[in-house]
Design a protein around this motif. Structure first.
Motif, PDB file in Angstrom:
ATOM      1  N   GLU A 292       0.831  -1.204   0.000  1.00 28.44           N
ATOM      2  CA  GLU A 292       0.000   0.000   0.000  1.00 28.44           C
ATOM      3  C   GLU A 292       0.866   1.254   0.000  1.00 28.44           C
ATOM      4  O   GLU A 292       1.994   1.254   0.497  1.00 28.44           O
ATOM      5  N   SER A 293       0.294   2.334  -0.505  1.00 27.87           N
ATOM      6  CA  SER A 293       0.928   3.649  -0.445  1.00 27.87           C
ATOM      7  C   SER A 293      -0.173   4.702  -0.560  1.00 27.87           C
ATOM      8  O   SER A 293      -1.318   4.387  -0.884  1.00 27.87           O
TER       9      SER A 293
ATOM     10  N   THR B  99      -1.181   1.313   5.557  1.00 24.84           N
ATOM     11  CA  THR B  99      -0.753   2.703   5.413  1.00 24.84           C
ATOM     12  C   THR B  99      -1.648   3.579   6.290  1.00 24.84           C
ATOM     13  O   THR B  99      -2.868   3.390   6.337  1.00 24.84           O
TER      14      THR B  99
END
Length: 134
Positions: A6-7, A128
């Protein structure tokens, strides 16, 4: 083995927007369910949204109309790049959580029936953080 990364998390004021991304190496099944979950400190994990391989989407009532789940299955010459997105708008303080993407081999019907149950998914990203200040 499928890997999910994830980001896109961060801090935003209430009413703002963020887009989360989840890059995965290409789920090796033609039928699957991809989901976003979140967990705030002291609270249980909550299903946020999911998308099946046929494009069917499901959302938690708390985010309906504000969040949109989508995926990009574009393929490059070298490899297949697949990205799951969560577009979040009109963010509220109560949306503050660690957000996780998850995946499982699944029919579209199974995804619609069980998408909010994290125990049904067998591949998870590291999470995240999303922080919304009021």
């Amino acid at each position: 083995q499928v890997q999910l990364v994830e980001s896109g998390g961060g801090s935003v004021e209430a009413g703002g927007s963020l887009r989360l991304s989840c890059a995965h190496s290409g789920y090796p099944y033609s039928s699957y369910c991809l989901g976003w979950f979140r967990q705030a400190p002291g609270k249980e994990r909550e299903g946020v949204a999911a998308i099946a391989s046929d494009g069917t989407t499901n959302y938690a009532r708390s985010v309906m109309g504000r969040f949109t789940i989508s995926q990009d299955n574009s393929k490059t010459r070298e490899n297949a790049r697949n990205t799951l997105y969560l577009q979040m708008s009109s963010l509220r303080a109560e949306d503050t959580s660690v957000y996780y993407c998850a995946a499982v081999k699944s029919s579209a019907q199974y995804c619609s029936d069980f998408w909010s149950q994290g125990s049904r998914f067998n591949a998870w990203g590291q999470g995240t953080q999303v922080t919304v200040s009021s």
